[in-house]
Design a protein around this motif. Structure first.
Motif, PDB file in Angstrom:
ATOM      1  N   CYS A 141      -4.890  50.267  25.200  1.00  0.00           N
ATOM      2  CA  CYS A 141      -4.670  51.691  25.490  1.00  0.00           C
ATOM      3  C   CYS A 141      -5.838  52.511  24.974  1.00  0.00           C
ATOM      4  O   CYS A 141      -6.077  52.538  23.769  1.00  0.00           O
ATOM      5  CB  CYS A 141      -3.377  52.166  24.837  1.00  0.00           C
ATOM      6  SG  CYS A 141      -3.201  53.961  24.934  1.00  0.00           S
TER       7      CYS A 141
ATOM      8  N   CYS B 239      -0.933  56.288  34.651  1.00  0.00           N
ATOM      9  CA  CYS B 239      -1.857  55.307  34.075  1.00  0.00           C
ATOM     10  C   CYS B 239      -1.817  54.031  34.906  1.00  0.00           C
ATOM     11  O   CYS B 239      -0.737  53.585  35.285  1.00  0.00           O
ATOM     12  CB  CYS B 239      -1.416  54.911  32.668  1.00  0.00           C
ATOM     13  SG  CYS B 239      -2.338  55.708  31.384  1.00  0.00           S
TER      14      CYS B 239
ATOM     15  N   GLN C  54      -4.391  48.186  31.901  1.00  0.00           N
ATOM     16  CA  GLN C  54      -4.573  48.709  30.540  1.00  0.00           C
ATOM     17  C   GLN C  54      -3.630  47.978  29.595  1.00  0.00           C
ATOM     18  O   GLN C  54      -3.675  46.778  29.472  1.00  0.00           O
ATOM     19  CB  GLN C  54      -4.319  50.234  30.507  1.00  0.00           C
ATOM     20  CG  GLN C  54      -5.187  51.039  31.462  1.00  0.00           C
ATOM     21  CD  GLN C  54      -6.591  51.237  30.931  1.00  0.00           C
ATOM     22  OE1 GLN C  54      -6.906  50.909  29.799  1.00  0.00           O
ATOM     23  NE2 GLN C  54      -7.482  51.758  31.753  1.00  0.00           N
TER      24      GLN C  54
ATOM     25  N   CYS D 283       0.688  60.226  31.474  1.00  0.00           N
ATOM     26  CA  CYS D 283       0.232  58.827  31.381  1.00  0.00           C
ATOM     27  C   CYS D 283       1.320  57.871  31.822  1.00  0.00           C
ATOM     28  O   CYS D 283       1.060  56.887  32.505  1.00  0.00           O
ATOM     29  CB  CYS D 283      -0.154  58.491  29.951  1.00  0.00           C
ATOM     30  SG  CYS D 283      -1.574  59.413  29.407  1.00  0.00           S
TER      31      CYS D 283
ATOM     32  N   GLN E 121      -1.312  51.036  34.296  1.00  0.00           N
ATOM     33  CA  GLN E 121      -0.909  50.195  33.160  1.00  0.00           C
ATOM     34  C   GLN E 121      -1.244  48.724  33.382  1.00  0.00           C
ATOM     35  O   GLN E 121      -1.559  48.013  32.449  1.00  0.00           O
ATOM     36  CB  GLN E 121       0.603  50.328  32.911  1.00  0.00           C
ATOM     37  CG  GLN E 121       1.045  51.688  32.432  1.00  0.00           C
ATOM     38  CD  GLN E 121       1.656  52.519  33.554  1.00  0.00           C
ATOM     39  OE1 GLN E 121       1.935  52.001  34.637  1.00  0.00           O
ATOM     40  NE2 GLN E 121       1.867  53.800  33.303  1.00  0.00           N
TER      41      GLN E 121
ATOM     42  N   ILE F  42      -6.493  58.012  32.028  1.00  0.00           N
ATOM     43  CA  ILE F  42      -6.474  57.538  30.648  1.00  0.00           C
ATOM     44  C   ILE F  42      -7.888  57.315  30.113  1.00  0.00           C
ATOM     45  O   ILE F  42      -8.152  57.544  28.934  1.00  0.00           O
ATOM     46  CB  ILE F  42      -5.564  56.292  30.486  1.00  0.00           C
ATOM     47  CG1 ILE F  42      -5.284  56.003  29.018  1.00  0.00           C
ATOM     48  CG2 ILE F  42      -6.142  55.072  31.178  1.00  0.00           C
ATOM     49  CD1 ILE F  42      -4.482  57.066  28.321  1.00  0.00           C
TER      50      ILE F  42
ATOM     51  N   THR G  75     -10.362  57.074  35.653  1.00  0.00           N
ATOM     52  CA  THR G  75      -8.911  57.237  35.542  1.00  0.00           C
ATOM     53  C   THR G  75      -8.552  58.304  34.518  1.00  0.00           C
ATOM     54  O   THR G  75      -9.358  58.700  33.689  1.00  0.00           O
ATOM     55  CB  THR G  75      -8.234  55.924  35.084  1.00  0.00           C
ATOM     56  OG1 THR G  75      -8.736  55.586  33.792  1.00  0.00           O
ATOM     57  CG2 THR G  75      -8.497  54.788  36.052  1.00  0.00           C
TER      58      THR G  75
END
Ligand SMILES: Cc1cc2nc3c(=O)[nH]c(=O)nc-3n(C[C@H](O)[C@H](O)[C@H](O)COP(=O)(O)OP(=O)(O)OC[C@H]3O[C@@H](n4cnc5c(N)ncnc54)[C@H](O)[C@@H]3O)c2cc1C
Ligand SMILES: Cc1cc2nc3c(=O)[nH]c(=O)nc-3n(C[C@H](O)[C@H](O)[C@H](O)COP(=O)(O)OP(=O)(O)OC[C@H]3O[C@@H](n4cnc5c(N)ncnc54)[C@H](O)[C@@H]3O)c2cc1C
Ligand code: SF4
Ligand code: SF4
Ligand code: FES
Lengths: 277, 468
Positions: free
Chosen positions: B57, B96, B101, B92, B98, B449, B447
């Motif tokens: 993260c 995000c 990530q 997020c 994910q 994030i 992105t």
């Protein structure tokens, strides 16, 4: 909210608003514009800076009522607020000592032209202004333009004031009669187009201020794209001033018509709502 | 030592609106976990001693800790843990990526069922919004340290940097060009993926930390970066994103009916054209829409077009589905909703009708050759495959690049040949004294994030600069 300090009706459907925006006023230069949004449901529209006052911290805009946003603006009065007022946007007009400059204004274009002519004169140019309107009632700021011009020529389509006819007639006469170093034309696209066609054979550099539909006015949507010398440019950041001899006028006029149907619908709805109030 | 913990590999699925229904409305597609689902998913976390997930993260959310709080039903604690490093969790948790990530490095990903960290984060953030009294208790109470910071842009990079600096006692002002804060979160990502009242709530949180947001301020125009530094501000963080659209540069591209994705999405999201004529800004969507591109932006534009009433939406992409940069989830969503993928296809020019509107696009087919520098197989034109497709609306979603307004008005700010500002990846410092930069302006389109991570690192470095 940006407070309106003063309002003036200049002609049938043409209004002036003086708006409190001190930071914008501090940076304003001739040829730049602002983007305004009247209310929460409102569209963002571009309007040229007609004048500004750094000490008072105010900006002057002049507009013709054509659709929903300009109708909404026309309903506002001194003391009211405009929700958003962004500027100064676009590149300033190129001001230099050129020699003799003929400034041609069509309709509300007179407002945009005023600060440009003023700077050109202050810079030592001989400024000849041609101001055209459909009819006498639509002429405004005559005295102001006269005060910053060495010569002022007025034309009306119907002959109700000044010379009868369109602006390109005296423009052509001037080009034939004397040396002109530069022409600046601001007004409806057709008028600018014909000014360019008039100056082209004389080889006189002609600057125009393009007015495509815009959204953000900062170069991030591409709605304002125009074609200059075959290349796509964004009028809001690369312009609004361009070399008029290189502009694809038909494309500009075509793109201005993109939303005719929707604009009509929007205005009808607004008028029904306004009537109910 | 043998594994003692019983591993549960059943990821709790996310409830969604039915494709047939959602394709015609702008309401959020993913509906969010209910409490029981959140606790069930949270209890799958094996609470690793060395949790990899945190390293995945960019803003370092303490994932096992907040998940434990969710398991225990202590939501205020979960909120506190997340918000101590992430100021925009409701965002997020929704957008995000994910899968590349935190969830990619989750211990359970090896078994194909990573903890749904994003969904849990969303659950906690949404819980907090429903319980405003908690936020009140956790209010930022710091005294100003006397330093004034100017931040340009209110996208995720700017908001994150602002929040972190405000928590450290800086007096922060964000300058935003548009009339609403949020950057791409507001004008780009559509309502059905990220509701605007959620973005507004996160922006309000940042404001509640004492951050002042000045809208309608285009830096480079109303004031230059140098003027900010000479005036009231001790330092500047540049986060203006990469918002200038790219076009195909093929004949006919300026016909009526052809939009950049930015214009199409800005009209729809920022200006609320999907509610025209109640809102004044119009948008035109015809019966045959073509969206050109294969990234997340192309997916968003296609799905907006459907919701705006398009008959058919074709997505034209020059490579195959494997090379598409869009997230798999968004690709599936688009397909479910009825977007038709025209792969290995490239447009060559647009054809106009008698009134200057686009009426067709001429395309040709492609095949894949050797891998190029990006590692993806290079598309090559197949001769003799030209065909014409009727279209009345086209959205060009080829990507964006940095807007030159700031670089061209800032003395001594070095840029790369792509127009991005040169900034140190670890701390955001630029070639110019007292100026930091991060987010899409430094990296090119990336992105949410990663922009937030950059904002965070810059805030830490700015603080070190003034404290050290
Ligand atoms: C850089 C720039 C400077 C401008 N300066 C001025 C000014 O100083 N004073 C002034 O009165 N007008 C100016 N305009 C035009 C003004 O922006 C439009 O009249 C306005 O957007 C119309 O909005 P509306 O909602 O009232 O009308 P709409 O319902 O949106 O449109 C009504 C009519 O205006 C035309 N139109 C719509 N948007 C634009 C646009 N952005 N530009 C040109 N025509 C448009 C349409 O084709 C239509 O025929 C300028 C335009 C540009 C791009
Ligand atoms: C349609 C779309 C969908 C996306 N979907 C996802 C997704 O699902 N997940 C994901 O992680 N990423 C997604 N992205 C990418 C992500 O949104 C961006 O990487 C991220 O927003 C970049 O953040 P930023 O803070 O650098 O800039 P931005 O979000 O671009 O914000 C920059 C802000 O600065 C303002 N600004 C610009 N110039 C000036 C100036 N001169 N003065 C003042 N203000 C200025 C802009 O108006 C803007 O508000 C998407 C992008 C788009 C376009
Ligand atoms: S912020 Fe993004 S990357 Fe970090 S934990 Fe949340 S979903 Fe994962
Ligand atoms: S890696 Fe996965 S399982 Fe381990 S603590 Fe993080 S979320 Fe839980
Ligand atoms: S108005 Fe959006 S790029 Fe010019």
């Amino acid at each position: 909210m940006y407070r309106i300090i003063a309002k003036e009706r200049l002609a049938e459907n043409i209004h002036l608003l003086e708006v409190e925006a001190p930071e914008v006023a501090k940076k304003a230069q001739p040829g730049q514009f602002v983007v305004v949004r009247v209310d929460e449901e409102g569209e963002r529209i571009p309007l040229t800076i007609a004048d500004w006052d750094v000490e008072k911290g105010s900006m002057t805009i002049i507009f013709l009522e054509v659709g929903t946003t300009t109708r909404k603006l026309a309903c506002l009065n001194a003391g009211d607020g405009i929700l958003n007022f962004v500027g100064p946007l676009g590149r300033p007009t190129d001001i230099d000592h050129f020699g003799t400059v003929v400034c041609v204004a069509g309709g509300v274009g007179a407002a945009s032209l005023f600060p440009i002519s003023r700077s050109l004169k202050a810079c030592g140019n001989e400024v000849i202004t041609i101001m055209g309107a459909r009819t006498k009632q639509l002429i405004f700021w005559e005295e102001r333009l006269r005060s910053i011009s060495h010569q002022l020529i007025i034309t009306t389509d119907d002959g109700s004031y000044g010379r009868k006819g369109v602006v390109t007639v005296p423009l052509k006469e001037l080009l034939e009669a004397r040396k002109v170093d530069r022409v600046i034309a601001i007004g409806p696209a057709v008028m600018m187009k014909f000014c360019c066609l008039t100056t082209k054979p004389f080889g006189v550099s002609t600057i125009v201020s393009l007015n495509p539909i815009m959204v953000d006015g900062t170069g991030m949507c591409g709605c304002c794209r125009v074609s200059v010398e075959g290349e796509t440019r964004f009028a809001c950041v690369d312009g609004p001033d361009f070399d008029g001899h290189k502009v694809d006028w038909d494309l500009l006029m075509n793109r201005q018509r993109a939303y005719l149907e929707e604009e009509r619908k929007s205005l009808e709805l607004w008028e029904t709502k306004a009537l109910k109030k | 030592m043998a594994e003692k913990i019983k591993i549960n590999l059943n990821r709790v699925p996310m409830p969604k609106q039915e494709a047939a229904v959602r394709r015609r409305n702008f309401n959020e597609v993913a509906l969010g976990y209910r409490e029981q689902q959140a606790v069930e998913e949270a209890s799958r976390c094996i609470q690793c001693k060395k949790p990899n997930c945190i390293k995945g993260c960019p803003v370092g959310v303490n994932i096992p800790e907040f998940i434990r709080a969710v398991c225990e039903g202590d939501m205020p604690e979960a909120v506190r843990i997340i918000k101590s490093t992430n100021s925009l969790p409701a965002i997020c948790g929704r957008v995000c990526p994910q899968e590349t990530q935190c969830e990619m490095v989750c211990a359970l990903n090896k078994k194909g069922a990573p903890i749904a960290i994003g969904r849990l984060e969303r659950y906690v953030a949404d819980w907090e919004r429903a319980h405003p009294e908690i936020a009140e208790r956790q209010k930022n109470r710091v005294t100003f340290n006397g330093k004034k910071m100017a931040i340009v842009g209110s996208g995720p990079a700017g908001l994150t940097c602002a929040a972190d600096l405000a928590k450290l006692g800086y007096e922060v002002t964000i300058f935003e060009a548009l009339h609403v804060a949020g950057g791409v979160l507001t004008y780009g990502i559509p309502e059905f993926r990220l509701p605007k009242d959620i973005v507004q709530a996160e922006v309000d949180y940042v404001k509640s930390l004492g951050v002042d947001i000045k809208l309608d301020h285009v830096i480079g125009k109303i004031a230059t970066v140098d003027e900010l530094l000479q005036g009231n501000y001790d330092a500047v963080f540049l986060a203006p994103g990469a918002g200038a659209p790219m076009f195909l540069n093929i004949p006919g591209e300026n016909l009526i009916g052809i939009y950049s994705a930015n214009e199409f999405l800005t009209r729809t999201n920022l200006m609320k054209a999907y509610r025209f004529p109640e809102y004044d800004t119009p948008i035109k969507v015809g019966r045959n829409v073509a969206v050109i591109g294969g990234g997340n932006v192309a997916m968003d534009a296609s799905r907006c077009a459907l919701r705006l009433g398009a008959g058919k939406v074709h997505l034209i992409y020059r490579r195959s589905e494997v090379e598409m940069p869009a997230r798999a989830e968004e690709r599936d969503n688009a397909k479910e909703e009825g977007v038709i993928f025209k792969l290995l296809t490239n447009p060559s020019h647009f054809i106009e009708d008698e009134s200057g509107k686009v009426k067709a696009v001429e395309c040709y087919e492609m095949e894949l050759g050797e891998p190029d520098e990006s590692g993806r197989r290079r598309p090559i034109r197949k001769p003799g495959t030209e065909f014409t497709m009727p279209v009345d609306t086209v959205v060009v979603a080829l990507g964006t690049r940095p807007n030159p307004i700031i670089p061209s008005t800032t003395e001594g700010l070095e840029v790369t040949k792509w127009g991005t500002v040169k900034a140190d990846e670890d701390n955001g410092r630029t070639s110019k004294d007292r100026v930091w930069c991060g987010g899409d302006m430094a990296t090119g389109a990336a992105t949410v994030i990663s922009a937030m991570g950059a904002g965070k690192r810059a805030a830490a470095n700015i603080n070190a600069y003034f404290e050290g």
